[in-house]
Design a protein around this motif. Structure first.
Motif: not given
Ligand SMILES: Nc1ncnc2c1ncn2[C@@H]1O[C@H](COP(=O)(O)OP(=O)(O)O)[C@@H](O)[C@H]1O
Ligand SMILES: [Mg+2]
Lengths: 482, 250
Positions: B140-145, B154-159, B164-173
């Motif tokens: 699917r198109s990235l984040n579309q719909g 999907n963000e965590i999949f990319q992670m 990465p060495k340093l992961a910042i998760l901004d309100e991922t929950d």
């Protein structure tokens, strides 16, 4: 181009400048500048044309003299001085009876630079290629393979000699000499181009391809393509264009006529990369092209174009859906950057019953460029149940460019179903930052976003061409941010 | 790994971060909590190198190197990853194509060849299984719909793919239902090691039940006004932020 790997792609992306901007110093025979009846006759004579062809040209010239250059398009440029152009230029090394082995080594070197060396072309699967440099067709590969199927694919100048009955029957029937200013000019002075005939019921086993190149300075290029797909046949045709970087504006006024007889299908794909001028808007090709196809019963014509080059583009590949149940498609990506101007689109003329057309246009504007979509959907009174779907999307980069949409709809039959959708979006800083954050630099990010935006059209191109087209999109937009 | 000293940042002359000090070592998990508008996402963006924010004072050191001059993609190449609070849409670019482009861009920065398609496929298969992402989703198109939950997953999949060495998760929950939360948290835990670190920006204790933080910080009005252990998060959950605001304003 079939063995084009990701690495090759990346390597080539390092080049920032217009990469086809070299000039090959091959000896050329160029006519004196200016245009009059004598020049028209001289071109015809040079080609050893039959009288009917000479007369046809002269008739076109007469019409042209009375016509005015159109100015309704949303483009601004200094009108070319038609008396300051040379109307014929040919590399002298060309011999009409040549075989590939006889081709001038300098020319071969040029093809290599273009990435389309004839040697490689021969080895490359399934692409038969005709190459038109300046005004003359230089090499046609795969002639034999095609001949076995009865397919004729040759320079139009040769077709006029060898198949005069076919040429005479069809030339000017779709784009008459009187059609418009540039078409009339082309009819008078065209010097070469390609001719293609697919016999009844034959599926052309390979992609046919023409590569156009303007080499000589101070010349115009006026090629003419005539493609006839007889009943029940199929052909996919590719056309590519490049020109050297020059400070002057060069004129390219081509005519392409397609005829799809009953049940035939023609796919016509173009990757146009004429020199667009530099970042100050100096130089570049004026691309004034008339392309039109006729569909008989159950026939189908698809135009797919990727337009990245030219200083000014004026081009509306169109379909006349004459036969019942015929189908016309137009898929277009037009990219403008710096000072480029494009006014491009299509005309779908529904004449037959149950005719269907689809228009997908993707315009991408950057720099100070102007990008216009102009499209006409016409449904005639007797075209019962005609259907059209149009989608025109514009993508803007920065604030100095413009995107415009001019859809015209003329429906004379109440049963017509016409749908038009249009969107305009901007590449956002947030999108770019998102990509940057994943390690993708801004240039690559833009390429990715643009390729995504253009995907529906890129998907319509044959594989090798799609790779080339993606690469071109990236090159054309380099330096458009920052 | 990450050391932030007296960081001040502003956008359009509006001062948002007003003297942040924070040190994150390899192997640690830090939670940053705080009321809306206190500057959490801004801090994440400044670390990641978003240009519209101007650093007016202080600095950010990554492995001892001041990263002020580094572009966002260069920071990414050094192992900084941000799971966005609001991931953007890129129409026509599939999840697969995007991650492939990102991985190869990172490899290129390290002087490596593109990842062979075979390895890429294997990795995609592994990581999508880990996050219970089905194959169709990848095309699917990235984040579309995407639903809110799909975006975060999907963000965590990319992670997971970028390691990465340093992961910042901004309100991922936020936006995740309880099952999705468990899957995502489980994914993050699997990727944790003694060599990398995680900063969790969250409003809720519930994420911290799954991913145990070593430190909890409260960001308020552009400053870290309180730091503590996991117990602090429980206290915030119970009492809200008012008592902190009062402490600060007193
Ligand atoms: N790009 C911006 N332009 C203007 N104001 C901004 C911008 N980004 C953040 N702010 C402001 O900065 C403050 C902190 O925002 P943010 O970092 O998103 O807070 P949080 O993530 O803690 O909710 C808010 O008042 C917000 O409106
Ligand atoms: Mg936030």
């Amino acid at each position: 181009m079939s063995k084009y790997t990701e690495d090759d792609l990346r390597e080539e992306l390092k080049t920032k400048e217009y990469e086809y901007g070299f000039f090959t110093d091959i000896e050329s025979e160029t006519f004196p500048i200016g245009l009059n009846e004598d020049i028209v006759r001289a071109i015809s004579k040079k080609k050893d044309e039959p009288q009917w062809m000479t007369d046809w040209r002269l008739e076109a010239f007469k019409v042209w003299k009375e016509m005015e250059e159109p100015d309704w398009a949303n483009v601004n440029y200094t009108k070319p001085d038609f008396q300051a152009i040379a109307y014929y230029s040919a590399p002298v090394a060309v011999d009409p009876n040549k075989t590939l082995d006889d081709v001038d080594p300098d020319l071969l070197a040029m093809y290599k630079k273009l990435g389309i060396s004839v040697d490689e072309q021969k080895k490359m699967n399934n692409v038969a290629m005709d190459i038109v440099v300046d005004s003359v067709s230089v090499a046609t590969t795969f002639k034999k393979t095609l001949a076995e199927k009865g397919i004729i694919f040759m320079p139009i100048s040769e077709a006029i000699q060898e198949h005069p009955e076919l040429v005479r029957k069809y030339i000017g029937t779709i784009v008459p000499t009187t059609d418009n200013f540039y078409a009339a000019l082309n009819s008078a002075v065209f010097s070469d181009g390609s001719f293609c005939y697919i016999p009844k019921g034959v599926k052309c086993p390979m992609e046919l391809s023409t590569y156009f190149r303007i080499n000589q300075g101070g010349t115009g290029q006026f090629e003419r393509t005539l493609l006839v797909a007889d009943e029940g046949s199929y052909v996919s045709y590719l056309e590519g264009c490049t020109a050297p970087s020059r400070d002057e504006n060069q004129l390219h006024a081509a005519v392409v006529e397609l005829i799809a007889l009953d049940d035939a299908e023609i796919k016509y794909s173009t990757v146009q990369n004429w020199y667009p001028g530099n970042d100050k808007g100096v130089g570049g090709v004026y691309n004034f092209v008339t392309k039109r196809g006729l569909c008989e019963k159950n026939a189908k014509i698809s135009w797919t174009q990727v337009e990245t080059g030219s200083a000014v583009t004026w081009k509306y590949p169109s379909c006349i859906l004459k036969g019942d149940n015929s189908v016309g498609e137009f898929y277009s990506i037009a990219v403008t950057n710096n000072y480029q101007q494009a006014d491009t689109g299509t005309k779908m003329i529904h004449l037959g019953k149950n005719t269907k057309s689809t228009i997908i246009s993707k315009g991408i504007s950057a720099g100070k460029s102007q990008n216009s979509y102009r499209g006409l959907v016409h449904v005639s009174a007797r075209a019962e149940n005609a259907r059209n779907f149009s989608q025109c999307d514009s993508l803007l980069m920065g604030n100095a460019c413009g995107a415009h949409t001019f859809p015209y709809i003329e429906a004379k039959n109440k049963t017509a179903q016409i749908e038009h959708e249009a969107t305009t979006s901007k590449i956002g800083e947030d999108q770019i930052f998102y990509c940057n954050q994943r390690g993708i630099d801004t240039e690559k990010a833009i390429a990715l976003i643009v390729n995504g935006f253009s995907k529906d059209v890129l998907n319509k191109l044959p594989m090798e061409f799609a790779v080339e087209a993606q690469k071109l999109l990236e090159i054309s937009l380099e330096g458009s941010v920052g | 790994m990450l050391k932030i000293n007296n960081l001040h940042a502003s956008v359009e002359d509006k001062s948002i971060l007003k003297g942040i000090n924070l040190e994150v070592k390899a192997g640690e998990v830090h939670a940053i909590m705080g009321p809306n508008g206190s500057g959490k996402s801004t801090l994440a963006s400044v670390i990641a190198g978003k240009e519209e924010y101007e650093v007016t004072d202080g600095n950010i050191l990554l492995y001892g190197e001041d990263i002020e001059e580094l572009a966002a993609e260069e920071r990414a190449h050094k192992g900084v990853f941000l799971s966005f609070q609001y991931p953007v849409e890129i129409p026509g670019v599939s999840v697969t194509n995007f991650i492939k482009t990102a991985i190869n861009a990172n490899r290129k920065a390290k002087g490596l060849e593109d990842m062979p398609a075979k390895d890429m496929l294997k990795m995609i298969r592994e990581k999508s299984e880990l996050l219970e992402i089905d194959r169709k989703f990848l095309s699917r198109s990235l984040n579309q719909g995407f639903s809110g939950g799909e975006k975060k997953r999907n963000e965590i999949f990319q992670m997971a793919m970028l390691e990465p060495k340093l992961a910042i998760l901004d309100e991922t929950d936020s936006g995740l239902d309880i099952d999705a939360l468990r899957i995502v948290a489980n994914g993050v835990n699997k990727l944790k090691s003694k060599d990398n670190a995680v900063i969790l920006i969250t409003h809720y204790q519930r994420l911290l039940d799954y991913i145990k933080p070593d430190f909890v910080h409260v960001l308020y009005n552009g400053r870290i006004v309180k730091s503590g252990t996991a117990a602090l998060a429980h206290e915030l959950e119970e009492k809200g932020y008012d008592w902190i605001k009062e402490e600060v304003n007193a």
